[in-house]
Design a protein around this motif. Sequence first.
Motif, PDB file in Angstrom:
ATOM      1  N   ASP A  64       0.842  -0.819  -0.029  1.00 14.57           N
ATOM      2  CA  ASP A  64       0.073   0.440   0.131  1.00 14.57           C
ATOM      3  C   ASP A  64       1.074   1.053   0.118  1.00 14.57           C
ATOM      4  O   ASP A  64       1.345   1.555   0.791  1.00 14.57           O
ATOM      5  CB  ASP A  64      -0.888  -0.158   1.137  1.00 14.57           C
ATOM      6  CG  ASP A  64      -1.508   1.498   1.146  1.00 14.57           C
ATOM      7  OD1 ASP A  64      -2.362   0.800   2.423  1.00 14.57           O
ATOM      8  OD2 ASP A  64      -1.799   1.883   0.618  1.00 14.57           O
ATOM      9  N   GLU A  81      -0.063  10.266   3.516  1.00 20.03           N
ATOM     10  CA  GLU A  81      -1.317   9.813   2.395  1.00 20.03           C
ATOM     11  C   GLU A  81      -2.669   9.292   3.778  1.00 20.03           C
ATOM     12  O   GLU A  81      -3.477   9.550   3.417  1.00 20.03           O
ATOM     13  CB  GLU A  81      -0.927   9.229   1.305  1.00 20.03           C
ATOM     14  CG  GLU A  81      -2.247   8.081   0.793  1.00 20.03           C
ATOM     15  CD  GLU A  81      -3.009   7.312   1.002  1.00 20.03           C
ATOM     16  OE1 GLU A  81      -2.887   6.641   2.263  1.00 20.03           O
ATOM     17  OE2 GLU A  81      -3.540   7.200   0.724  1.00 20.03           O
ATOM     18  N   GLU A  82      -1.709   8.381   4.924  1.00 18.20           N
ATOM     19  CA  GLU A  82      -2.622   7.852   5.965  1.00 18.20           C
ATOM     20  C   GLU A  82      -2.972   8.500   6.525  1.00 18.20           C
ATOM     21  O   GLU A  82      -3.926   8.467   7.203  1.00 18.20           O
ATOM     22  CB  GLU A  82      -1.948   6.507   6.316  1.00 18.20           C
ATOM     23  CG  GLU A  82      -0.823   5.860   5.142  1.00 18.20           C
ATOM     24  CD  GLU A  82      -2.033   4.463   4.616  1.00 18.20           C
ATOM     25  OE1 GLU A  82      -3.651   4.878   5.321  1.00 18.20           O
ATOM     26  OE2 GLU A  82      -1.638   3.703   3.796  1.00 18.20           O
ATOM     27  N   GLN A 109      -6.723  -3.401  -2.920  1.00 19.68           N
ATOM     28  CA  GLN A 109      -7.746  -3.119  -1.175  1.00 19.68           C
ATOM     29  C   GLN A 109      -9.212  -3.598  -1.113  1.00 19.68           C
ATOM     30  O   GLN A 109      -9.509  -2.999  -0.606  1.00 19.68           O
ATOM     31  CB  GLN A 109      -7.353  -1.477  -0.649  1.00 19.68           C
ATOM     32  CG  GLN A 109      -6.093  -1.202  -0.711  1.00 19.68           C
ATOM     33  CD  GLN A 109      -5.934   0.008  -0.012  1.00 19.68           C
ATOM     34  OE1 GLN A 109      -6.428   0.763  -0.892  1.00 19.68           O
ATOM     35  NE2 GLN A 109      -4.856   0.194   0.764  1.00 19.68           N
ATOM     36  N   HIS A 113      -4.506  -3.021   4.556  1.00 16.09           N
ATOM     37  CA  HIS A 113      -3.744  -2.597   6.229  1.00 16.09           C
ATOM     38  C   HIS A 113      -3.902  -3.304   6.613  1.00 16.09           C
ATOM     39  O   HIS A 113      -4.099  -3.596   8.414  1.00 16.09           O
ATOM     40  CB  HIS A 113      -5.451  -1.483   6.377  1.00 16.09           C
ATOM     41  CG  HIS A 113      -5.068   0.238   5.537  1.00 16.09           C
ATOM     42  ND1 HIS A 113      -5.328   0.940   5.779  1.00 16.09           N
ATOM     43  CD2 HIS A 113      -4.304   0.397   4.837  1.00 16.09           C
ATOM     44  CE1 HIS A 113      -5.921   1.928   5.016  1.00 16.09           C
ATOM     45  NE2 HIS A 113      -4.632   1.575   4.645  1.00 16.09           N
TER      46      HIS A 113
HETATM   47 MN    MN Z   1      -3.702   2.848   2.452  1.00 17.01          MN
END
Ligand code: MN
Length: 414
Positions: free
Chosen positions: A94, A128-129, A196, A384
């Motif tokens: 990711d 980004e998270e 995802q 995740h």
């Molecule tokens: Mn992510």
Amino acid sequence: MTETTPRLGARVMALIDDLARHTDEPGRLTRLYLSPAHRATAEAVLGLMREAGLAARIDAAGSVVGRMEGREPGLPALVLGSHIDSVVDAGRYDGPLGVAAGLVVAEEVRARGLALPFALEVVAFGDEENVRFPTSLSTSKAWAGQYKSEWLEGRDAAGTTLREALTQFGGDPDGIPALARSPAEIAGYLEVHIEQGPALEAAAQPVGVVSGIVGLTRARCAVTGEANHAGTVPMGMRRDALAAAAEMALAVEHLGEAVPGAVATVGALSVAPGAVNVIPGRIDFSLDLRAPEDADRHSLFAAIQVECRTIAQRRAVGFTCETYMDNAAVALDPGFQAAFDRAARHLGHAPLRLPSGATHDAVAMAALGPSAMLFVRCRRGISHNPAESITLEDADAATRVLLGTVLDLAGLTH
Ligand code: MN
Ligand code: HGY
Ligand code: MN
């Protein structure tokens, strides 16, 4: 002559495995924005970019960016990339998949001596998270000129402000406004990312073209009751913040279920003071809401706040809810989607068109120019989570589709 060995995929997987060494938590992959592991990863990516012949640097907000000029200097840049920050106990693909694929495509363009009608930039965004600070895609929004100065004062769980962490990282808080690019400098943005989700695996396709990215609301909520003795206070005389928050979390769930296509999540929750014999006095919890339509997301958020305030009043506890992210849904560029589609079909794939329930830096980059994303099949759609995984063959397919798309946009034959 079409290559039969997954040479590009093997390079991408090796780069991802190398970057996965950098974690802030031994035994699992956690690499939060501006952490020591983020710094180490950024420096590793900087070195790889320079080895690939890119003029590379770590920018004021902590993104790593490398540039290769086109057939003449100063042309607008086609940007390839993704992010290198992670969630807690993350998978390794990711984010890094898109950075590695972009880097390998740049290496291939250089190896073939191609003179493109645009510059090529590869970027590794760093926030980004948005797990550590109350921000929203801050490092890519810095490029889009959408950086909010209040983010610098936001604090992490240890009470460190983003400004302090960025300075310690070697960034430059005061240099962030100058990162804003103009649309004239950007020819577009292409991001390869794991899906995802389960759609590509179910369709037995290695890649898919993303039609759009869902809108997203995030908030920090707090419930304030009264810490007191767990053994002496009768049940009817308590102001138990955790019992109230638990009722609120269930309300989030049932209100989210009632909106078609929406998702509503309480992902993080902390209890204070957090002792076995103390009635919880304060709860802090996160809220993450997404829906295909922005109006549905906003009305869901309003309904959740009404329900939480009703619960708080009935239980005589305090309730606050501070929004720090409100990203509108983004439709990705049809022309760039078509270019991804042509490149994938040229390689024998039949790519799905599918929406993204996850957010991505492409949301910010879409403000600068045509942006598109290519999803890559991941095992059982898991993400995740350290069980996140892709195959060498799919990494190769995605990288070759990205290369083919760059050539397509350059008007060159695949
Ligand atoms: Mn992510
Ligand atoms: O939460 C998300 O959608 C992304 O993984 N940051
Ligand atoms: Mn991601």
